[in-house]
Design a protein around this motif. Sequence first.
Motif, PDB file in Angstrom:
ATOM      1  N   LYS A  76      13.617  -7.607  -0.639  1.00  0.00           N
ATOM      2  CA  LYS A  76      13.003  -7.502  -1.957  1.00  0.00           C
ATOM      3  C   LYS A  76      11.493  -7.543  -1.812  1.00  0.00           C
ATOM      4  CE  LYS A  76      12.777  -9.707  -6.527  1.00  0.00           C
ATOM      5  NZ  LYS A  76      13.248 -10.836  -7.367  1.00  0.00           N
ATOM      6  N   ILE A  77      10.811  -6.536  -2.353  1.00  0.00           N
ATOM      7  CA  ILE A  77       9.349  -6.509  -2.341  1.00  0.00           C
ATOM      8  C   ILE A  77       8.856  -7.468  -3.417  1.00  0.00           C
ATOM      9  CG2 ILE A  77       7.281  -5.096  -2.534  1.00  0.00           C
ATOM     10  CD1 ILE A  77       9.083  -4.374  -0.167  1.00  0.00           C
ATOM     11  N   ILE A  78       8.134  -8.515  -3.011  1.00  0.00           N
ATOM     12  CA  ILE A  78       7.677  -9.496  -3.996  1.00  0.00           C
ATOM     13  C   ILE A  78       6.191  -9.350  -4.314  1.00  0.00           C
ATOM     14  CG2 ILE A  78       9.479 -11.152  -3.444  1.00  0.00           C
ATOM     15  CD1 ILE A  78       7.482 -12.700  -1.781  1.00  0.00           C
ATOM     16  N   HIS A  79       5.476  -8.584  -3.499  1.00  0.00           N
ATOM     17  CA  HIS A  79       4.067  -8.308  -3.817  1.00  0.00           C
ATOM     18  C   HIS A  79       3.617  -7.109  -3.002  1.00  0.00           C
ATOM     19  CE1 HIS A  79      -0.218  -8.817  -4.590  1.00  0.00           C
ATOM     20  NE2 HIS A  79      -0.404  -8.637  -3.289  1.00  0.00           N
ATOM     21  N   HIS A  80       2.761  -6.287  -3.620  1.00  0.00           N
ATOM     22  CA  HIS A  80       2.082  -5.244  -2.851  1.00  0.00           C
ATOM     23  C   HIS A  80       0.768  -4.918  -3.543  1.00  0.00           C
ATOM     24  CE1 HIS A  80       2.117  -1.374  -5.090  1.00  0.00           C
ATOM     25  NE2 HIS A  80       3.083  -1.962  -5.780  1.00  0.00           N
ATOM     26  N   ASN A  81      -0.194  -4.488  -2.764  1.00  0.00           N
ATOM     27  CA  ASN A  81      -1.439  -3.988  -3.337  1.00  0.00           C
ATOM     28  C   ASN A  81      -1.971  -2.862  -2.455  1.00  0.00           C
ATOM     29  OD1 ASN A  81      -2.308  -6.859  -1.906  1.00  0.00           O
ATOM     30  ND2 ASN A  81      -3.756  -5.217  -1.420  1.00  0.00           N
ATOM     31  N   PHE A  82      -2.529  -1.851  -3.122  1.00  0.00           N
ATOM     32  CA  PHE A  82      -3.100  -0.727  -2.398  1.00  0.00           C
ATOM     33  C   PHE A  82      -4.468  -1.101  -1.847  1.00  0.00           C
ATOM     34  CE2 PHE A  82      -0.070   1.532  -5.172  1.00  0.00           C
ATOM     35  CZ  PHE A  82       0.606   2.261  -4.207  1.00  0.00           C
ATOM     36  N   ILE A  83      -4.807  -0.505  -0.718  1.00  0.00           N
ATOM     37  CA  ILE A  83      -6.100  -0.717  -0.076  1.00  0.00           C
ATOM     38  C   ILE A  83      -6.928   0.533  -0.307  1.00  0.00           C
ATOM     39  CG2 ILE A  83      -7.243  -1.099   2.145  1.00  0.00           C
ATOM     40  CD1 ILE A  83      -4.632  -2.608   2.962  1.00  0.00           C
ATOM     41  N   THR A  84      -8.126   0.357  -0.835  1.00  0.00           N
ATOM     42  CA  THR A  84      -8.900   1.490  -1.339  1.00  0.00           C
ATOM     43  C   THR A  84      -9.351   2.445  -0.244  1.00  0.00           C
ATOM     44  OG1 THR A  84     -10.911   0.141  -1.242  1.00  0.00           O
ATOM     45  CG2 THR A  84      -9.741   0.220  -3.342  1.00  0.00           C
ATOM     46  N   GLU A  85      -9.606   1.936   0.963  1.00  0.00           N
ATOM     47  CA  GLU A  85     -10.124   2.789   2.029  1.00  0.00           C
ATOM     48  C   GLU A  85      -9.178   2.758   3.225  1.00  0.00           C
ATOM     49  OE1 GLU A  85     -14.432   3.583   4.244  1.00  0.00           O
ATOM     50  OE2 GLU A  85     -14.140   1.858   2.917  1.00  0.00           O
ATOM     51  N   ASN A  86      -8.800   3.926   3.715  1.00  0.00           N
ATOM     52  CA  ASN A  86      -7.877   3.998   4.848  1.00  0.00           C
ATOM     53  C   ASN A  86      -8.457   3.334   6.087  1.00  0.00           C
ATOM     54  OD1 ASN A  86      -5.794   5.371   3.566  1.00  0.00           O
ATOM     55  ND2 ASN A  86      -6.657   7.373   4.020  1.00  0.00           N
ATOM     56  N   TYR A  87      -7.574   2.722   6.848  1.00  0.00           N
ATOM     57  CA  TYR A  87      -7.939   2.050   8.094  1.00  0.00           C
ATOM     58  C   TYR A  87      -6.950   2.503   9.155  1.00  0.00           C
ATOM     59  CZ  TYR A  87      -9.689  -1.896  10.908  1.00  0.00           C
ATOM     60  OH  TYR A  87     -10.271  -2.681  11.873  1.00  0.00           O
ATOM     61  N   SER A  88      -7.452   3.122  10.223  1.00  0.00           N
ATOM     62  CA  SER A  88      -6.549   3.702  11.214  1.00  0.00           C
ATOM     63  C   SER A  88      -6.300   2.779  12.397  1.00  0.00           C
ATOM     64  CB  SER A  88      -7.113   5.034  11.721  1.00  0.00           C
ATOM     65  OG  SER A  88      -8.416   4.858  12.266  1.00  0.00           O
ATOM     66  N   ALA A  89      -6.993   1.643  12.466  1.00  0.00           N
ATOM     67  CA  ALA A  89      -6.823   0.720  13.586  1.00  0.00           C
ATOM     68  C   ALA A  89      -5.658  -0.232  13.337  1.00  0.00           C
ATOM     69  CB  ALA A  89      -8.115  -0.078  13.792  1.00  0.00           C
ATOM     70  N   GLN A  90      -5.220  -0.911  14.417  1.00  0.00           N
ATOM     71  CA  GLN A  90      -4.200  -1.939  14.284  1.00  0.00           C
ATOM     72  C   GLN A  90      -4.713  -3.071  13.389  1.00  0.00           C
ATOM     73  OE1 GLN A  90      -1.266  -0.260  15.650  1.00  0.00           O
ATOM     74  NE2 GLN A  90      -0.844  -2.396  16.025  1.00  0.00           N
ATOM     75  N   CYS A  91      -3.850  -3.621  12.557  1.00  0.00           N
ATOM     76  CA  CYS A  91      -4.226  -4.707  11.651  1.00  0.00           C
ATOM     77  C   CYS A  91      -3.609  -6.018  12.130  1.00  0.00           C
ATOM     78  CB  CYS A  91      -3.744  -4.404  10.229  1.00  0.00           C
ATOM     79  SG  CYS A  91      -4.482  -2.920   9.515  1.00  0.00           S
ATOM     80  N   VAL A  92      -4.343  -7.097  11.948  1.00  0.00           N
ATOM     81  CA  VAL A  92      -3.855  -8.429  12.282  1.00  0.00           C
ATOM     82  C   VAL A  92      -3.303  -9.070  11.011  1.00  0.00           C
ATOM     83  CG1 VAL A  92      -4.490 -10.732  13.091  1.00  0.00           C
ATOM     84  CG2 VAL A  92      -5.473  -8.710  14.185  1.00  0.00           C
ATOM     85  N   ILE A  93      -2.048  -9.526  11.054  1.00  0.00           N
ATOM     86  CA  ILE A  93      -1.419 -10.190   9.919  1.00  0.00           C
ATOM     87  C   ILE A  93      -0.909 -11.535  10.398  1.00  0.00           C
ATOM     88  CG2 ILE A  93       0.375 -10.038   8.149  1.00  0.00           C
ATOM     89  CD1 ILE A  93       0.245  -7.045   8.330  1.00  0.00           C
TER      90      ILE A  93
END
Length: 353
Positions: free
Chosen positions: A233-250
């Motif tokens: 179940k998706i409980i939250h999402h938000n769009f990111i205004t500018e594309n990022y092509s690198a690996q992201c740290v979460i």
Amino acid sequence: MKNKKITLAILFALIFTILYLLFASRPLGKEYHFEPEWENSILSPMELTDSEKSYFFKLSNKAGFFDDHGHITQIASIPNGYKASISENFYSIYPLNAENTDFFDKNGTKCGTITEAGFPHFVKDKVFVFLPGGCGLSRCDNSGKVIWTYEGVMPITAFSCKKTSTAIGLADGTIKVFNTETGEATLEYNPGGSDNPVILGLDITEDGNYIASISGQNRQRFVLARKENTQVKIIHHNFITENYSAQCVIHFTSDEKSVFYNYKNGIGIFNLDSETSTHIKINSRIISVEESDNLVFFMGKNKNKYTVYLIEKSNSLGGSFSFTADSAFIRSDNENLYIGKNNSLSKINISKK
């Protein structure tokens, strides 16, 4: 009339003085202070020591372990054309065409050999090998024997391993979750919502119930999902205004109350209790994250400039500092921060006063 004006002026001056003294007498807000305790070179001749607690490092062409006094407890050279994989428990030095790869514990004792061809990857006491072609991985035991294998057709673009669950993200936007011990597939879903839905980063909680990811280009977005039996179940999402092509740290915090993630020129924080988001502007590419009791440390890189960001778990930026280096890392332990840069190790005590 003149005396009345003088009286009013005196009255206003008196009121202003009282208000100034009232507000000026308030104590200033506490700030973080950084106090260097020691700095040692990994190139200096020093006797290897035994220590109950050690931290791993990889700098320049060296990899190894050090204790909280800066003494090297184990060190190995990385020859040209070789790479190193290291965690709190294991390390390995291997060539680009790795096969039958030996790995060692933090004391330098050989633990076993990974017979599968591919690139070894250690997560604390877990042993993995990413298979040639980038579309599969195997979990091995602590002697190098394969326990389970996943082989697919899409490249693996993101990975997270915790005690009960291991999650991978694929180039086609799919997230797959496995039982860490048995390899049983427990969940599969696609966050969706954008073109070119590649998974750029993910993390999973220790119990495997929450998965956070950043995916896609053209309407890139952050998605927080909760496992409900075999569904998600998706409980939250938000769009990111500018594309990022690198690996992201979460990163989920150890209390699993917040999840931190980076995107282009920013760090986002979502609080699972209050269901609120916070965003902090930065100007570097995040490459690693560490956590202490009260702080989350992010290290960012912009060319040869490294910046360490201190973020309180109350979701506010506590401070930052920068330095230049060819290679660097951070490790944390309670209120201590260990920094490696080029060929030196240092310990920084952090206090708020």
